[in-house]
Design a protein around this motif. Structure first.
Motif, PDB file in Angstrom:
ATOM      1  N   LYS A  93      -0.009 -13.714  -0.425  1.00  0.00           N
ATOM      2  CA  LYS A  93      -0.741 -12.555   0.092  1.00  0.00           C
ATOM      3  C   LYS A  93      -0.045 -11.988   1.335  1.00  0.00           C
ATOM      4  O   LYS A  93       0.191 -10.786   1.427  1.00  0.00           O
ATOM      5  CB  LYS A  93      -2.173 -12.947   0.432  1.00  0.00           C
ATOM      6  N   LYS A  99       1.744  -8.313   1.533  1.00  0.00           N
ATOM      7  CA  LYS A  99       1.212  -7.360   2.511  1.00  0.00           C
ATOM      8  C   LYS A  99       2.298  -6.947   3.504  1.00  0.00           C
ATOM      9  O   LYS A  99       2.431  -5.768   3.827  1.00  0.00           O
ATOM     10  CB  LYS A  99       0.014  -7.968   3.236  1.00  0.00           C
ATOM     11  N   ALA A 149      -2.442  -1.134  -4.922  1.00  0.00           N
ATOM     12  CA  ALA A 149      -3.543  -1.157  -5.891  1.00  0.00           C
ATOM     13  C   ALA A 149      -3.275  -2.178  -6.998  1.00  0.00           C
ATOM     14  O   ALA A 149      -4.187  -2.864  -7.458  1.00  0.00           O
ATOM     15  CB  ALA A 149      -3.764   0.226  -6.477  1.00  0.00           C
ATOM     16  N   LEU A 153      -4.062  -5.505  -5.699  1.00  0.00           N
ATOM     17  CA  LEU A 153      -5.521  -5.649  -5.613  1.00  0.00           C
ATOM     18  C   LEU A 153      -6.074  -6.053  -6.975  1.00  0.00           C
ATOM     19  O   LEU A 153      -6.896  -6.980  -7.069  1.00  0.00           O
ATOM     20  CB  LEU A 153      -6.166  -4.340  -5.148  1.00  0.00           C
ATOM     21  N   GLU A 154      -5.625  -5.396  -8.026  1.00  0.00           N
ATOM     22  CA  GLU A 154      -6.076  -5.720  -9.383  1.00  0.00           C
ATOM     23  C   GLU A 154      -5.744  -7.163  -9.768  1.00  0.00           C
ATOM     24  O   GLU A 154      -6.502  -7.795 -10.490  1.00  0.00           O
ATOM     25  CB  GLU A 154      -5.436  -4.778 -10.403  1.00  0.00           C
ATOM     26  N   SER A 213      -6.907  -7.863  -0.891  1.00  0.00           N
ATOM     27  CA  SER A 213      -8.320  -7.483  -0.858  1.00  0.00           C
ATOM     28  C   SER A 213      -8.424  -6.012  -0.445  1.00  0.00           C
ATOM     29  O   SER A 213      -7.437  -5.397  -0.029  1.00  0.00           O
ATOM     30  CB  SER A 213      -9.072  -8.350   0.152  1.00  0.00           C
ATOM     31  N   GLU A 214      -9.630  -5.482  -0.520  1.00  0.00           N
ATOM     32  CA  GLU A 214      -9.834  -4.100  -0.077  1.00  0.00           C
ATOM     33  C   GLU A 214      -9.562  -3.975   1.416  1.00  0.00           C
ATOM     34  O   GLU A 214      -9.088  -2.931   1.873  1.00  0.00           O
ATOM     35  CB  GLU A 214     -11.249  -3.629  -0.423  1.00  0.00           C
ATOM     36  N   GLU A 215      -9.836  -5.019   2.178  1.00  0.00           N
ATOM     37  CA  GLU A 215      -9.532  -4.996   3.610  1.00  0.00           C
ATOM     38  C   GLU A 215      -8.026  -4.862   3.836  1.00  0.00           C
ATOM     39  O   GLU A 215      -7.591  -4.155   4.746  1.00  0.00           O
ATOM     40  CB  GLU A 215     -10.051  -6.257   4.292  1.00  0.00           C
ATOM     41  N   ASP A 216      -7.234  -5.540   3.007  1.00  0.00           N
ATOM     42  CA  ASP A 216      -5.783  -5.416   3.106  1.00  0.00           C
ATOM     43  C   ASP A 216      -5.350  -3.984   2.823  1.00  0.00           C
ATOM     44  O   ASP A 216      -4.484  -3.442   3.520  1.00  0.00           O
ATOM     45  CB  ASP A 216      -5.086  -6.370   2.129  1.00  0.00           C
ATOM     46  N   LEU A 217      -5.960  -3.364   1.818  1.00  0.00           N
ATOM     47  CA  LEU A 217      -5.634  -1.982   1.488  1.00  0.00           C
ATOM     48  C   LEU A 217      -6.032  -1.046   2.620  1.00  0.00           C
ATOM     49  O   LEU A 217      -5.334  -0.070   2.905  1.00  0.00           O
ATOM     50  CB  LEU A 217      -6.289  -1.559   0.171  1.00  0.00           C
ATOM     51  N   GLU A 218      -7.136  -1.344   3.306  1.00  0.00           N
ATOM     52  CA  GLU A 218      -7.539  -0.541   4.466  1.00  0.00           C
ATOM     53  C   GLU A 218      -6.493  -0.643   5.573  1.00  0.00           C
ATOM     54  O   GLU A 218      -6.163   0.362   6.215  1.00  0.00           O
ATOM     55  CB  GLU A 218      -8.902  -1.000   4.988  1.00  0.00           C
ATOM     56  N   ASN A 255      -3.498   1.388   4.465  1.00  0.00           N
ATOM     57  CA  ASN A 255      -3.815   2.816   4.569  1.00  0.00           C
ATOM     58  C   ASN A 255      -3.802   3.286   6.022  1.00  0.00           C
ATOM     59  O   ASN A 255      -3.337   4.402   6.307  1.00  0.00           O
ATOM     60  CB  ASN A 255      -5.173   3.101   3.924  1.00  0.00           C
TER      61      ASN A 255
END
Length: 61
Positions: free
Chosen positions: A5, A9, A29, A32-33, A38-43, A46
């Motif tokens: 992870k 990241k 994405a 994530l799939e 996690s969505e927090e990582d994507l935040e 972003n």
């Protein structure tokens, strides 16, 4: 010990500004799939993408 992870990241964060934003987003994405990020990582990713662009103030006349 190796952490997949953190490795993924870091690679995506390092890619910001070097690859097109959409490529970073689509790669993130995909991870994530797969359940790696996690969505927090994507935040977090972003936020780095958005930070590279200065905010434009709109002036009302």
């Amino acid at each position: 010990m190796f952490n997949l992870k953190d490795f993924i990241k870091k690679g995506l964060l390092d890619a910001v500004g070097r690859m097109a934003d959409y490529q970073v987003i689509l790669n993130a994405a995909g991870w994530l799939e797969k359940g790696v990020l996690s969505e927090e990582d994507l935040e977090d990713i972003n936020a780095v993408i958005e930070a590279q662009y200065p905010e434009v103030e709109e002036h009302a006349e």
